[in-house]
Design an enzyme around this catalytic site. Structure first.
Site, short mmCIF file in Angstrom:
data_model
loop_
_atom_site.label_atom_id
_atom_site.label_comp_id
_atom_site.label_asym_id
_atom_site.label_seq_id
_atom_site.Cartn_x
_atom_site.Cartn_y
_atom_site.Cartn_z
N GLY A 102 0.81 -1.21 0.00
CA GLY A 102 0.00 0.00 0.00
C GLY A 102 0.84 1.26 0.00
O GLY A 102 2.08 1.22 0.02
N GLU A 159 -1.55 -9.63 -4.72
CA GLU A 159 -0.41 -10.25 -5.40
C GLU A 159 0.42 -9.23 -6.18
O GLU A 159 1.64 -9.20 -6.07
CB GLU A 159 -0.90 -11.36 -6.33
CG GLU A 159 0.23 -12.09 -7.06
CD GLU A 159 -0.30 -13.09 -8.07
OE1 GLU A 159 0.44 -14.04 -8.38
OE2 GLU A 159 -1.44 -12.90 -8.55
N HIS A 210 -1.75 -9.01 0.93
CA HIS A 210 -2.71 -9.95 0.35
C HIS A 210 -2.93 -9.70 -1.14
O HIS A 210 -3.49 -10.55 -1.83
CB HIS A 210 -4.05 -9.87 1.09
CG HIS A 210 -4.90 -8.70 0.69
ND1 HIS A 210 -4.63 -7.41 1.10
CD2 HIS A 210 -6.02 -8.62 -0.08
CE1 HIS A 210 -5.53 -6.60 0.58
NE2 HIS A 210 -6.38 -7.30 -0.14
N SER A 240 -2.71 6.75 -2.79
CA SER A 240 -3.72 6.31 -3.76
C SER A 240 -5.08 6.93 -3.48
O SER A 240 -5.87 7.13 -4.40
CB SER A 240 -3.82 4.79 -3.74
OG SER A 240 -4.14 4.33 -2.43
N VAL A 290 -2.70 11.81 3.62
CA VAL A 290 -1.37 11.67 3.02
C VAL A 290 -1.41 12.16 1.58
O VAL A 290 -2.12 11.60 0.74
CB VAL A 290 -0.89 10.20 3.08
CG1 VAL A 290 0.49 10.08 2.46
CG2 VAL A 290 -0.87 9.72 4.51
N LYS A 330 -9.00 1.81 4.14
CA LYS A 330 -8.91 3.22 4.54
C LYS A 330 -9.84 4.14 3.77
O LYS A 330 -9.97 5.30 4.11
CB LYS A 330 -7.47 3.72 4.37
CG LYS A 330 -6.40 2.86 5.03
CD LYS A 330 -5.01 3.42 4.77
CE LYS A 330 -3.93 2.51 5.33
NZ LYS A 330 -3.78 1.26 4.57
N VAL A 376 -6.43 13.44 -2.50
CA VAL A 376 -7.07 14.30 -3.49
C VAL A 376 -6.08 14.79 -4.54
O VAL A 376 -6.50 15.21 -5.63
CB VAL A 376 -7.74 15.52 -2.81
CG1 VAL A 376 -8.85 15.08 -1.90
CG2 VAL A 376 -6.71 16.35 -2.05
N LYS A 433 -8.87 10.23 11.57
CA LYS A 433 -10.29 9.94 11.45
C LYS A 433 -10.80 9.06 12.59
O LYS A 433 -12.01 8.83 12.72
CB LYS A 433 -10.59 9.29 10.09
CG LYS A 433 -10.39 10.25 8.93
CD LYS A 433 -10.63 9.58 7.60
CE LYS A 433 -10.54 10.59 6.46
NZ LYS A 433 -9.23 11.27 6.38
N ALA A 456 0.31 -1.89 8.83
CA ALA A 456 -0.27 -0.86 7.95
C ALA A 456 -1.45 -1.40 7.15
O ALA A 456 -2.09 -0.64 6.41
CB ALA A 456 0.80 -0.32 6.99
#
Length: 671
Positions: free
Chosen positions: A297, A322, A320, A478, A474, A377, A481, A419, A373
């Protein structure tokens, strides 16, 4: 076809050895021509050489050819010949001049004045240097390409990086370079290669007067505070502001507009990044086995990049997905090779929902430090899939924590979020629940877990220091904004903002990763760490900043003719206007000036465990009413929109959903 293309195209199509022969032939002709011109200037002789003068015509090419080969002049590419190549040519001709003059002094040929040994090398230098310059201009297409340039450019920075960039741009012909900008007052008013240098306070006038479309920041060594000041100054000029490409791109001699980078997320952040403490970074990493969940991630991968710089003995990557695991493993292998790091990388496919797999991994590799981590999210997605959010964020954390305790992991760090503070969404509430789980485990000297068959596990002694790290949004991840806004800008808009007043704390991915690593090193058990992130940022202001720094204007009521619209779409499910970092109001300082420690209330493990059993059962059964009830009971300040909707339904006579709580004997907490 234009004449210059008629000649240049066949020459450029020749194989490299043929091109070199052409250059050698030209140099030999120029050496002979320079001798003839020297005789003409010195003794007014225009005819054929007389007596021993013919030896001078033999000496010039015999000296020039081996010297030019030795100095590498035939390895250069004429189209990309620059000052460095011309300087090398001058050195080669300088050595040639010494040998040529010495030969004339020693041999004393009849009819050959000694002053010819000074005149001919000067003429030769002019001819050779001029031939290179003309070839570069001609073969590259000359100034004719400037008319097809993609923009009118100012370079901010008249140092080495700026000058090298200007030279590379001259080859690419994609911009018309109009000037340099430099903070050094001594440079203002002067010129570099015929290009004027202006002071910062003259930029606005220059932009309007010269029709500037782009400004390139070429200041790699400038401190972040001054860089932010410059970016703020340029915002209102309606020019596209970008940053310098890597020096390797410049050295290649082919810089295109695609090589220019959009401003760093640090430039958009508007504050200097928090500097890391190298001692804290290395404390739990150097020469140790480190495990990262969610390694593929945004945050997990950055954690891995920074962890390998601290030279752990082994880095275990748990993911998880691949492709995510493949990508980060390959990238880390490249970094290890590039920086000569001897770190053993172990990529493992695993889900945090599978306790057996996590236990197997921890017992096999015996990590000293775990960074957890792995989590869901994305606020709207988790809001639409609350059961999966609970199972992954709450019970995935519990699974990993139990595996760490049973393997006697020394340090366990949870990546949390702002959050989790008074959340209005399931994602934030589940992250706070994960914090509560770790706080409860940390406060227990030993813990009994419920097994799949309904029995109790042997007592597990707690030797693990648990800690949690909260931070804001952050930039560049991904779910950020910033990538969304950049895509929308490329598509011509509009930029979508959920509410005109929505405000967030922001940090960069490296900042977030460094915070996690450093905070974990300061843990004493049960700590909740957070960063002093300065003032929060309005998303609307960030959107306007990105539009303006892209050289466009915002289309709004005051400026209906603007380029890009910023459209308000409405708050998404579970989204709130403001985020907080603290539940209570009593933060405590730490060894790091920008990291604080919160004191948050929690439920002891004996009281929390039965509730977790009920919650897991509700998640498996997709019993949203029970999950919401438990979150409301345990998570301070949780105020979901769905609760208000449910209250309205009850007021209107709707029957609430019923559920039957299960006991810890009926259902195991962990798989």
């Amino acid at each position: 076809m234009p004449f210059h293309k008629f000649i240049a195209t066949p020459l450029l199509a020749l194989p490299r050895p043929a091109k070199r022969l052409v250059v050698v032939a030209i140099d030999l002709v120029l050496s002979l021509l320079s001798v003839w011109v020297a005789f003409y200037l010195r003794v007014d002789q225009t005819g054929l050489p007389q007596a021993q003068q013919k030896y001078v015509y033999l000496l010039a090419p015999l000296l020039a050819f081996p010297l030019f080969v030795r100095f590498g002049l035939y390895r250069a590419i004429f189209r990309y010949t620059g000052m460095a190549a011309l300087f090398t040519t001058a050195k080669a001709v300088g050595v040639y001049a010494v040998l040529f003059f010495t030969a004339l002094l020693v041999l004393k040929w009849d009819g050959v004045p000694r002053s010819l040994g000074l005149i001919q090398p000067l003429i030769f230098l002019l001819l050779v240097g001029g031939s290179r310059a003309i070839a570069r201009y001609w073969l590259a297409g000359g100034s004719r390409k400037a008319r097809h340039a993609q923009g009118r450019l100012l370079i901010y920075g008249a140092g080495d990086a700026g000058v090298q960039t200007a030279y590379a741009l001259g080859l690419a012909h994609q911009f018309v370079l109009l000037g340099f900008i430099d903070d050094d007052k001594a440079k203002a008013g002067r010129s570099i290669n015929g290009v004027d240098v202006i002071a910062p306070d003259e930029v606005a006038d220059a932009v309007e007067r010269m029709g500037v479309t782009d400004i390139l920041l070429a200041m790699p060594s400038l401190d972040r505070a001054r860089r932010n000041e410059i970016v703020a100054m340029l915002r209102g000029l309606h020019v596209h502001v970008r940053s310098l490409p890597g020096m390797g791109d410049l050295a290649s001699g082919r810089v295109t507009v695609q090589d220019f980078q959009e401003l760093d997320v640090e430039d958009l952040l508007g504050r200097p990044p928090v500097p890391p403490d190298s001692t804290l970074l290395a404390k739990n990493l150097a020469h140790k086995v480190v495990l990262v969940t969610g390694a593929g991630g945004s945050i997990g991968s950055e954690l891995c990049r920074q962890i390998i710089q601290e030279k752990p003995r082994q880095l275990v990557l748990v993911e998880h997905n691949e492709f995510g695991l493949y990508s980060i493993h390959r990238e880390l292998e490249g970094l290890c090779t590039e920086h000569a790091l001897r770190v053993e990388l172990v990529p493992l496919l695993a889900s945090v929902g599978n306790f057996g797999r996590l236990k197997e991994i921890c017992h096999l590799y015996r990590p000293a430090t775990v960074y957890h981590a792995a989590a869901y999210k994305h606020v709207p997605l988790v809001e639409s899939n609350p059961s999966e959010g609970v199972l992954n964020n709450v019970f995935g954390t519990l699974n990993m924590a139990r595996a760490a305790m049973e393997s006697e992991v020394a340090h366990f760090v949870l990546v949390s979020t702002d959050k989790a503070v008074r959340p209005t969404n399931v994602m934030g509430a589940t992250k706070r629940m994960a914090e509560l789980v770790l706080q409860a485990l940390s406060a227990s000297g030993s813990v009994v877990f419920h097994l799949p068959d309904g029995s109790l596990s042997p007592e597990v002694r707690n030797r693990t220091l648990f800690s949690m790290v909260r931070f804001g949004n952050v930039l560049g991840s991904s779910g950020s904004v910033v990538p969304l806004f950049r895509k929308q800008l490329r598509d011509g808009g509009p930029l979508t903002v959920t509410h005109a007043e929505v405000t967030r704390y922001f940090m960069t991915i490296p900042e977030a990763a460094q915070l996690v690593l450093q905070a974990g090193a300061m843990a004493r058990g049960g700590d909740v760490f957070l960063l002093d992130m300065g003032q929060p940022v309005k998303i609307m202001d960030l959107a306007r900043r990105m539009v303006e720094l892209s050289g466009m204007t915002v289309c709004d009521e005051d400026h209906p003719g603007g380029d890009i619209e910023i459209r308000i779409t409405g708050l998404r499910p579970g989204e709130k206007l403001y985020e907080e970092l603290l539940i209570s109001d009593n933060p405590e300082g730490t060894a790091h000036a920008r990291i604080m420690k919160a004191h948050e209330d929690f439920l002891p493990w004996p009281q929390l465990a039965p509730v977790l059993v009920e919650m897991r059962h509700a998640a498996i059964q997709s019993d949203q009413e029970t999950m919401r009830s438990i979150l409301l009971q345990l998570v301070h300040g949780y105020s979901p929109e769905s609760l208000r909707a449910s209250t309205t339904e009850k007021a209107n006579g709707a029957a609430p959903q019923r559920h039957t709580p299960c006991t810890s004997a009926q259902l195991n907490i962990l798989e």
